[in-house]
Design a protein around this motif. Structure first.
Motif: not given
Length: 288
Positions: A197-214
């Motif tokens: 349950n640890s948080n995954v953090l964004s390394v820099l400012d940005g825009v999410v371009i892809f979210t999906d389950w593969t």
């Protein structure tokens, strides 16, 4: 009554002489003195020995396969293999069903239900964005307008990306590197192991371009940063952002997990790409 039993018992103990003669000379060849009780005892012992030998012969040899109704060794092997195949097929069907459900929800523009993929999801806080704390209504309205206008602006301005910016990366996860970057084995990132349950953090400012389950990598999220830099986060259990969201450096975007076929335990597979070329994250981020 007792006298009859005693007479019968005495008859069993009475000895009789069995003599064998030569037919031509009538010469005695051999003789035996036996009682009916001894004959019965000998026959019973022989029968017990034969039964024990037969049971052992059937139990420890392949003769048992000739017994009607007993499965052969080949049949038992086939049953075991079929059971394993059915179990594998059920797992594959379940993965395919999850994948199809996620595709259907994306097409319907619905939020993915992650309760099936994470048993302890009740303890996970979904709202990790603390940038709105203590913000006035005017500033909140201005931010909403700007983020809506810049939602799909992947360039994030005209600022060029320089090598010095690499030293301002946030670590995506407070974990230990268990598998390093290796182009030779086509492992274009690092594997980080951390607490559940640890948080995954964004390394820099940005825009999410892809979210999906593969099927292979589970829940995946990709973030576009300035300088044509893309960061990729794989094997998550929960995605906290959706495509088009603007994220800040150090903001939680997912929860570490163990989803997908290409995983052996809860961890994060993190990659950095720039201009179609994979970068070694350990060159720019200091991990444990």
């Amino acid at each position: 009554m007792k006298s009859k039993k005693r007479k019968y018992w005495n008859k069993l103990k009475n000895r009789y002489k069995l003599t064998i003669f030569n037919e031509s000379t009538y010469e005695e060849v051999m003789h035996l003195r036996l009682s009916p009780l001894q004959v019965l005892t000998a026959l019973s012992s022989l029968a017990v020995v034969l039964i024990i030998l037969t049971i052992m012969l059937i139990a420890f040899t392949n003769l048992r396969e000739f017994i009607p109704g007993y499965p052969s060794q080949q049949l038992r092997r086939q049953l075991t293999q079929n059971a394993l195949r059915v179990d594998s097929l059920l797992n594959e069907v379940e993965k395919k069903d999850r994948f199809l459900r996620s595709i259907q929800m994306i097409l319907r523009d619905e939020v993915l239900d992650t309760t099936h993929y994470m048993a302890s999801s009740e303890n996970v806080k979904i709202n990790y964005d603390t940038t709105m704390l203590g913000v006035s209504q005017e500033e909140a309205g201005f931010r909403e307008v700007m983020e809506r206008e810049e939602r799909y602006n992947l360039a994030l301005g005209q600022v060029s990306f320089s090598d010095d910016d690499f030293y301002h990366f946030f670590s995506p996860l407070d974990g230990i590197v268990t598998n390093h970057f290796d182009e030779g084995t086509r492992h274009y990132g690092v594997d980080l192991v951390a607490k559940q349950n640890s948080n995954v953090l964004s390394v820099l400012d940005g825009v999410v371009i892809f979210t999906d389950w593969t099927i292979k990598t589970g829940y995946v999220i990709q973030v576009q940063h300035q300088g044509n830099l893309v960061s990729i986060y794989k094997h998550n259990s929960v995605l906290l952002k959706k495509q088009g969201d603007f994220v800040r450096a150090g903001e939680a975007i997912a929860v570490v997990g163990n989803t997908g076929e290409e995983t052996t335990g809860p961890h994060l597979h993190f990659e950095l790409w720039q201009g179609g070329k994979a970068l070694n994250p350990e060159t720019f981020i200091k991990f444990k």
